[in-house]
Design an enzyme around this catalytic site. Structure first.
Site, PDB file in Angstrom:
ATOM      1  N   LEU A 193       6.605  -3.693   0.812  1.00  0.00           N
ATOM      2  CA  LEU A 193       7.229  -3.582  -0.501  1.00  0.00           C
ATOM      3  C   LEU A 193       6.957  -2.235  -1.158  1.00  0.00           C
ATOM      4  CD1 LEU A 193       6.681  -7.151  -1.996  1.00  0.00           C
ATOM      5  CD2 LEU A 193       8.620  -6.249  -0.704  1.00  0.00           C
ATOM      6  N   GLY A 194       6.379  -1.305  -0.413  1.00  0.00           N
ATOM      7  CA  GLY A 194       6.196   0.035  -0.920  1.00  0.00           C
ATOM      8  C   GLY A 194       7.491   0.821  -0.877  1.00  0.00           C
ATOM      9  N   LEU A 238       8.854   2.711   1.312  1.00  0.00           N
ATOM     10  CA  LEU A 238       9.595   2.900   2.556  1.00  0.00           C
ATOM     11  C   LEU A 238       9.917   1.618   3.309  1.00  0.00           C
ATOM     12  CD1 LEU A 238       7.701   6.033   3.923  1.00  0.00           C
ATOM     13  CD2 LEU A 238       9.836   5.959   2.625  1.00  0.00           C
ATOM     14  N   ASP A 297       3.634  -8.074   2.881  1.00  0.00           N
ATOM     15  CA  ASP A 297       2.909  -7.405   1.806  1.00  0.00           C
ATOM     16  C   ASP A 297       1.995  -8.433   1.158  1.00  0.00           C
ATOM     17  OD1 ASP A 297       2.199  -5.616  -0.439  1.00  0.00           O
ATOM     18  OD2 ASP A 297       3.945  -4.471   0.209  1.00  0.00           O
ATOM     19  N   ILE A 298       1.238  -7.993   0.156  1.00  0.00           N
ATOM     20  CA  ILE A 298       0.372  -8.911  -0.587  1.00  0.00           C
ATOM     21  C   ILE A 298       0.968  -9.221  -1.958  1.00  0.00           C
ATOM     22  CG2 ILE A 298      -1.729  -8.211   0.606  1.00  0.00           C
ATOM     23  CD1 ILE A 298      -2.410  -6.482  -1.842  1.00  0.00           C
ATOM     24  N   TYR A 305      -7.214  10.036   0.388  1.00  0.00           N
ATOM     25  CA  TYR A 305      -5.956   9.745   1.083  1.00  0.00           C
ATOM     26  C   TYR A 305      -5.798  10.660   2.287  1.00  0.00           C
ATOM     27  CZ  TYR A 305      -0.843   9.358   1.695  1.00  0.00           C
ATOM     28  OH  TYR A 305       0.418   9.169   2.196  1.00  0.00           O
ATOM     29  N   LYS A 322      -5.985   9.812   6.382  1.00  0.00           N
ATOM     30  CA  LYS A 322      -4.873  10.082   7.283  1.00  0.00           C
ATOM     31  C   LYS A 322      -5.306  10.941   8.475  1.00  0.00           C
ATOM     32  CE  LYS A 322      -1.631   7.637   5.534  1.00  0.00           C
ATOM     33  NZ  LYS A 322      -1.133   6.453   6.299  1.00  0.00           N
TER      34      LYS A 322
END
Length: 378
Positions: free
Chosen positions: A69-70, A72, A93-94, A200, A204
């Site tokens: 649900l972000g 992308l 998603d949560i 972040y 990555k």
């Protein structure tokens, strides 16, 4: 008496691994083991006869998307469902999905920190491709380092182990944030010093290295693209440093005024969301023998807030922009690439962007206008 659970554990240990889908012979053990569990089926797939793409077909991959649900996930799911079938792509998603997402295809609750439930979902739904989008972005991550470390790193370890255990093709995106102030910035190549200064970015780089390690040591089909800033009219800004380039369009149409948290000359690489989805699909479909590396830059365009504002003014001449740089986000942006060298992606698997700045602005303004019109009608 020995339990069935223990018998399966010993059988697996005796064969030194799992069974190959194609030849049904025991395969060499590929990585760390975790105890096996069973669970009832967690997704009731409803087959439809509307078109071939709406049916579950073993010729197609079975795709599971975390963090769906972000910005992308929903758009990528739509593209993948067109290619592989509605029921072959499962979003998770949560958060509670909106009705249009729930009605468009399979959706399940999945917390990437819950290893057992995530593994059950993968096994019960015969997943073959795992796309891991769950992550806290740059600015939000700096505000909650502990949570970002948990979601971005522990969550990654869970999907790595699950992908390895089930012989999945695993895609995890990286980002321009994986580079730091000591990286070459214009352009930034695939291989160079990175040393990011955000949790972040650190997570990555960890993703890239762990995925490549699992690939070289265990043979995991790990694939990673470093995304630039992604611009989409279909999602709200999600806390990323590049998200000014989304909000600016909404404000331009709503009030003809925008306050930017970056300096007007801050150049960053950007990409239209449709190019991003297409790159992801093409990369996932690329034959392994064509990939000379496991982590690639992908590029499209680079621009500054001032250049973007000037292009918008070609359509909205009265548009005004003021600049009030935020120290945290400006510091992050100043440590990131100004442009990407994506020549390896172009050469290895044929990547080429379709949207440049002019096309991006035209599409964003048109799409947001249509959204507002549709919302007014409904």
């Amino acid at each position: 008496m020995m339990s069935a659970h223990m018998m399966l554990w010993q059988l697996r240990a005796a064969t030194k691994g799992s069974f190959c889908r194609r030849c049904y012979r025991p395969q060499p053990q590929q990585g760390p083991l975790r105890p096996l569990t069973w669970s009832p089926r967690q997704l009731d797939r409803k087959e439809t006869n509307s078109c071939p793409s709406a049916t579950s077909n073993t010729e197609y991959p079975r795709v599971f998307i975390t963090g769906g649900l972000g910005q992308l996930g929903v758009g990528l799911a739509q593209l993948l469902r067109k290619h592989f079938g509605r029921n072959n792509v499962i979003l998770s998603d949560i958060k509670k999905p909106p009705d249009e997402v729930l009605n468009s295809g399979p959706f399940v609750y999945a917390d990437v920190l819950d290893y057992k439930n995530l593994r059950e979902l993968v096994v019960n739904n015969r997943i073959t491709w795992l796309i891991h989008y769950s992550a806290l972005l740059s600015a939000i991550g700096e505000a909650n380092v502990t949570l970002a470390r948990s979601v971005n790193i522990t969550g990654l370890h869970n999907v790595l182990d699950i992908a390895l255990e089930n012989s999945l093709r695993l895609f995890v995106p990286s980002t321009i944030g994986a580079f730091g102030p000591s990286s070459p910035r214009n352009p930034t190549p695939d291989l160079c010093i990175q040393r990011p200064r955000t949790i972040y970015g650190v997570s990555k780089v960890h993703t890239e290295l762990m995925g490549e390690y699992y690939h070289h040591k265990y043979g995991l089909d790990f694939r990673c693209l470093r995304y630039p800033g992604i611009i989409s009219a279909d999602s709200e800004p999600g806390g990323g440093t590049t998200d000014y380039a989304i909000q600016i369009f909404h404000d331009a149409l709503a009030t003809a005024k925008f306050t930017c948290y970056l300096r007007p000359d801050t150049r960053l690489p950007m990409m239209h969301v449709r190019d991003c989805h297409r790159a992801t699909l093409e990369f996932l479909q690329a034959p392994a023998e064509r990939l000379s590396m496991r982590t690639y830059n992908i590029g499209a365009m680079s621009f500054t807030p001032n250049e973007l504002a000037c292009e918008i003014r070609k359509h909205l001449p009265s548009f005004e922009v003021t600049y009030a740089p935020d120290a945290v986000r400006q510091g992050i942006a100043d440590s990131w690439p100004m442009s990407f060298d994506d020549s390896n992606a172009q050469g290895d698997w044929g990547w080429k962007a379709e949207f440049q700045l002019r096309e991006l602005v035209e599409d964003m303004l048109r799409s947001i206008k249509e959204q507002k019109k549709n919302a007014a009608v409904s």
